[in-house]
Design a protein around this motif. Structure first.
Motif, PDB file in Angstrom:
ATOM      1  N   ARG A  97      -2.814  13.766  -3.492  1.00  0.00           N
ATOM      2  CA  ARG A  97      -2.920  12.382  -3.034  1.00  0.00           C
ATOM      3  C   ARG A  97      -2.209  12.188  -1.702  1.00  0.00           C
ATOM      4  O   ARG A  97      -2.721  11.528  -0.792  1.00  0.00           O
ATOM      5  CB  ARG A  97      -2.348  11.439  -4.086  1.00  0.00           C
ATOM      6  N   HIS A  98      -1.024  12.757  -1.572  1.00  0.00           N
ATOM      7  CA  HIS A  98      -0.275  12.617  -0.318  1.00  0.00           C
ATOM      8  C   HIS A  98      -0.873  13.481   0.791  1.00  0.00           C
ATOM      9  O   HIS A  98      -0.851  13.085   1.970  1.00  0.00           O
ATOM     10  CB  HIS A  98       1.187  12.997  -0.552  1.00  0.00           C
ATOM     11  N   ARG A 138      -3.722  11.601   2.248  1.00  0.00           N
ATOM     12  CA  ARG A 138      -3.224  10.529   3.103  1.00  0.00           C
ATOM     13  C   ARG A 138      -2.812  11.078   4.468  1.00  0.00           C
ATOM     14  O   ARG A 138      -3.056  10.445   5.504  1.00  0.00           O
ATOM     15  CB  ARG A 138      -2.047   9.830   2.426  1.00  0.00           C
ATOM     16  N   ARG A 174       0.826  -1.206   0.000  1.00  0.00           N
ATOM     17  CA  ARG A 174       0.000   0.000   0.000  1.00  0.00           C
ATOM     18  C   ARG A 174       0.861   1.257   0.000  1.00  0.00           C
ATOM     19  O   ARG A 174       0.546   2.250  -0.668  1.00  0.00           O
ATOM     20  CB  ARG A 174      -0.920  -0.006   1.216  1.00  0.00           C
ATOM     21  N   TRP A 177       2.068   1.724  -3.398  1.00  0.00           N
ATOM     22  CA  TRP A 177       0.996   2.218  -4.260  1.00  0.00           C
ATOM     23  C   TRP A 177       0.855   3.730  -4.143  1.00  0.00           C
ATOM     24  O   TRP A 177       0.598   4.420  -5.124  1.00  0.00           O
ATOM     25  CB  TRP A 177      -0.312   1.526  -3.912  1.00  0.00           C
ATOM     26  N   TRP A 178       1.004   4.246  -2.923  1.00  0.00           N
ATOM     27  CA  TRP A 178       0.911   5.693  -2.736  1.00  0.00           C
ATOM     28  C   TRP A 178       1.990   6.430  -3.514  1.00  0.00           C
ATOM     29  O   TRP A 178       1.762   7.542  -3.992  1.00  0.00           O
ATOM     30  CB  TRP A 178       1.022   6.033  -1.244  1.00  0.00           C
ATOM     31  N   TRP A 179       3.158   5.831  -3.642  1.00  0.00           N
ATOM     32  CA  TRP A 179       4.286   6.485  -4.313  1.00  0.00           C
ATOM     33  C   TRP A 179       4.547   5.924  -5.707  1.00  0.00           C
ATOM     34  O   TRP A 179       5.628   6.138  -6.265  1.00  0.00           O
ATOM     35  CB  TRP A 179       5.550   6.335  -3.461  1.00  0.00           C
TER      36      TRP A 179
END
Length: 307
Positions: free
Chosen positions: A148-149, A152, A86, A89-91
């Motif tokens: 996106r970050h 999060r 995961r 996936w974020w990066w």
């Protein structure tokens, strides 16, 4: 997972940065053990039942154990490394872009001279920076990666997650005329109602003006869409092609302003007065019966005309 060291005086601390939270690490270990046991038992029993039709039942149990144990180990590995997957996936966009840029630079430097390399790099960097359309598109997609970050960070810092600490899965983001649009898949423990009361904080964390949220699917309440607004397009000046059609030498004509009545000015009209004929009560005779009404001599006295 790395453990953080105790803080020193004056706010200084040493140690490595925590990549995976301790709560997530413990939950992942517990889920991995359960996945190993369930997968090994179920696959082993199924394999033993199938093998018992052709070999001895005791030998079938050994065959089932030999098949179920590797399958359980594979399930344990997938569940155990899920927090790392995961995180990757974020990066993923940043990793792909970095690998592509480095590969392009290495191949260009190995197959061309230094002068040609510098010219190509200057064109690749200078042309997008000089053309406004390309520059705006690059800036918009860069903000998508940043948002996106930032989302999060919002989920990790001030939005209540489930007991295991697993964060929602941020799927994809794309630019819009007013900002960015991000699709998010919620994990159990969160709902759309929990996020609507924190939209102002989400806007602050994303460096935006406002933030909106709505469902992205009618059949799945966990699939949401965030709209991050940075600008208002309805208040911008829009160029119209009608300006070029109008002749600038056309003299302006002063149009007389119409007279708007302030009140109704109607002539006095006398309301018609309608007079009804007066009916006389018929007299009764000596025996108590009423005599027949006498017929009118003119049509104007006919009572049926007024009914």
């Amino acid at each position: 997972m790395s453990k953080s060291s105790p803080r020193r005086p004056f706010g200084r601390n040493t140690g490595t940065v925590t990549v995976i939270e301790a709560k997530v690490h413990r939950s992942s270990a517990r889920n991995a053990r359960l996945a190993f046991i369930l997968t090994a038992v179920i696959v082993g029993l199924l394999a033993a039942v199938v093998a018992a039709s052709s070999v001895h039942p005791i030998l079938a149990l050994f065959i089932g154990a030999a098949i179920g144990t590797p399958c359980g180990g594979l399930a344990w590995l997938l569940v155990r490394v899920w927090p790392v997957l995961r995180l990757l996936w974020w990066w993923t966009p940043e990793i792909v872009l970095t690998v592509a840029v480095l590969t392009f630079w290495v191949q260009l430097a190995n197959h061309t001279s230094t002068a040609v390399t510098l010219v190509v790099v200057a064109l690749v960097v200078g042309v997008p920076a000089a053309v406004p359309v390309i520059r705006r598109q690059l800036v918009a997609w860069t903000w998508c990666l940043i948002v996106r970050h930032r989302l999060r960070v919002c989920f990790a810092q001030f939005i209540i997650a489930n007991q295991s600490g697993s964060l929602p899965l941020i799927l994809w983001a794309r630019p819009t005329p007013v900002g960015e649009r991000v699709w998010v898949y919620l994990r159990p423990g969160l709902s759309m109602a929990d996020l609507e009361g924190r939209l102002d904080r989400i806007a602050v964390a994303c460096h935006a003006a406002t933030a909106l949220i709505e469902r992205a699917s009618d059949g799945n309440a966990a699939y949401l869409r965030f709209d991050i607004k940075r600008r208002e397009v309805l208040t911008a000046n829009v160029s119209s092609p009608l300006v070029d059609v109008i002749n600038p030498d056309t003299p302006s004509v002063d149009r007389p302003s119409p007279v708007i009545p302030t009140a109704l000015d109607l002539p006095d009209v006398d309301a018609p007065v309608i007079t009804l004929p007066v009916q006389k009560k018929p007299a009764t005779t000596a025996n108590g019966t009423k005599p027949a009404a006498a017929s009118s001599s003119t049509d104007a006295d006919d009572v049926s005309d007024w009914i």
